[in-house]
Design an enzyme around this catalytic site. Sequence first.
Site, short mmCIF file in Angstrom:
data_model
loop_
_atom_site.label_atom_id
_atom_site.label_comp_id
_atom_site.label_asym_id
_atom_site.label_seq_id
_atom_site.Cartn_x
_atom_site.Cartn_y
_atom_site.Cartn_z
N LYS A 10 0.84 -1.20 0.00
CA LYS A 10 0.00 0.00 0.00
C LYS A 10 0.88 1.25 0.00
O LYS A 10 2.08 1.19 0.24
CB LYS A 10 -0.93 -0.04 1.22
N TYR A 50 -12.28 -2.59 -3.64
CA TYR A 50 -12.88 -2.58 -2.30
C TYR A 50 -14.40 -2.61 -2.34
O TYR A 50 -15.06 -2.16 -1.39
CB TYR A 50 -12.38 -1.38 -1.50
N ASN A 117 -2.03 -0.20 6.96
CA ASN A 117 -1.48 -1.48 7.40
C ASN A 117 -0.60 -2.16 6.36
O ASN A 117 -0.46 -3.38 6.36
CB ASN A 117 -2.61 -2.39 7.90
N HIS A 120 -1.97 -5.55 1.27
CA HIS A 120 -3.24 -6.22 1.01
C HIS A 120 -2.92 -7.62 0.51
O HIS A 120 -1.98 -7.80 -0.26
CB HIS A 120 -4.04 -5.48 -0.06
N GLU A 131 -9.57 -9.94 -8.09
CA GLU A 131 -8.62 -8.83 -7.87
C GLU A 131 -7.47 -8.86 -8.88
O GLU A 131 -7.03 -7.80 -9.35
CB GLU A 131 -8.08 -8.91 -6.44
P1 DAT Z 1 -7.76 -6.95 5.38
O1 DAT Z 1 -6.93 -5.91 4.67
O2 DAT Z 1 -7.06 -7.48 6.59
O3 DAT Z 1 -8.31 -8.00 4.48
P2 DAT Z 1 -10.44 -5.81 5.36
O4 DAT Z 1 -10.60 -6.44 4.02
O5 DAT Z 1 -11.47 -6.10 6.40
O6 DAT Z 1 -9.02 -6.15 5.98
O7 DAT Z 1 -10.39 -4.22 5.19
C1 DAT Z 1 -9.74 -3.64 4.10
C2 DAT Z 1 -8.92 -2.47 4.58
O8 DAT Z 1 -9.77 -1.47 5.10
C3 DAT Z 1 -7.97 -2.80 5.72
O9 DAT Z 1 -6.75 -3.31 5.26
C4 DAT Z 1 -7.82 -1.48 6.40
C5 DAT Z 1 -9.18 -0.84 6.23
N1 DAT Z 1 -10.04 -1.10 7.39
C6 DAT Z 1 -10.68 -2.23 7.69
N2 DAT Z 1 -11.42 -2.13 8.79
C7 DAT Z 1 -11.24 -0.86 9.22
C8 DAT Z 1 -11.75 -0.09 10.32
N3 DAT Z 1 -12.61 -0.63 11.21
N4 DAT Z 1 -11.36 1.19 10.44
C9 DAT Z 1 -10.52 1.73 9.56
N5 DAT Z 1 -10.00 1.09 8.49
C10 DAT Z 1 -10.36 -0.18 8.32
MG MG Z 2 -9.66 -7.83 2.85
#
Ligand code: DAT
Ligand code: MG
Length: 137
Positions: A10, A50, A117, A120, A131
């Site tokens: 990212k 997303y 974080n 991805h 994707e």
């Molecule tokens: P991951 O990246 O672990 O698959 P995800 O698909 O649930 O997580 O979410 C996609 C991204 O969105 C994640 O990397 C960071 C952001 N994100 C997820 N949950 C969040 C939250 N509660 N608050 C802020 N950002 C969030």
């Molecule tokens: Mg995810």
Amino acid sequence: MTERTLVLVKPDGVERGLTGQILARVEAKGYKIVELKLVQATREILEQHYEEHQGKPFFEPLVEFMGSGPVVAAVVEGNRVIEGFRSLAGSTEPTTAPPGTIRGDLGRDWGEKVQKNLVHGSDSPESAAREIGIWFA
Ligand code: DAT
Ligand code: MG
């Protein structure tokens, strides 16, 4: 079974100069990088990527963040790589992601609305196929 997954470094990872370290961990685990590029994502790509998060409170900050600078997109191959890369990445929230993982070792909370974080990784074979089609059309 041999699988492919989409890995993104990212904008925070690219900006902090962590691309090499992150890809080195992928290679050290024994996975193979089969496609790799640096890309400035368009809003269209990010909305598709997303899709599952549309309507959530963090969607807009997430799309904004992901478009704030270049990302490194890779297709990574190996047996059970989808599960394996998610394990290497660690849980979503970097503050509590286990040490030893990419997010746990290299990430933290920066006091912002979105979790910066670093990486991805696709979460299922269906997501991976979808994707990879978006990023490597
Ligand atoms: P991951 O990246 O672990 O698959 P995800 O698909 O649930 O997580 O979410 C996609 C991204 O969105 C994640 O990397 C960071 C952001 N994100 C997820 N949950 C969040 C939250 N509660 N608050 C802020 N950002 C969030
Ligand atoms: Mg995810």
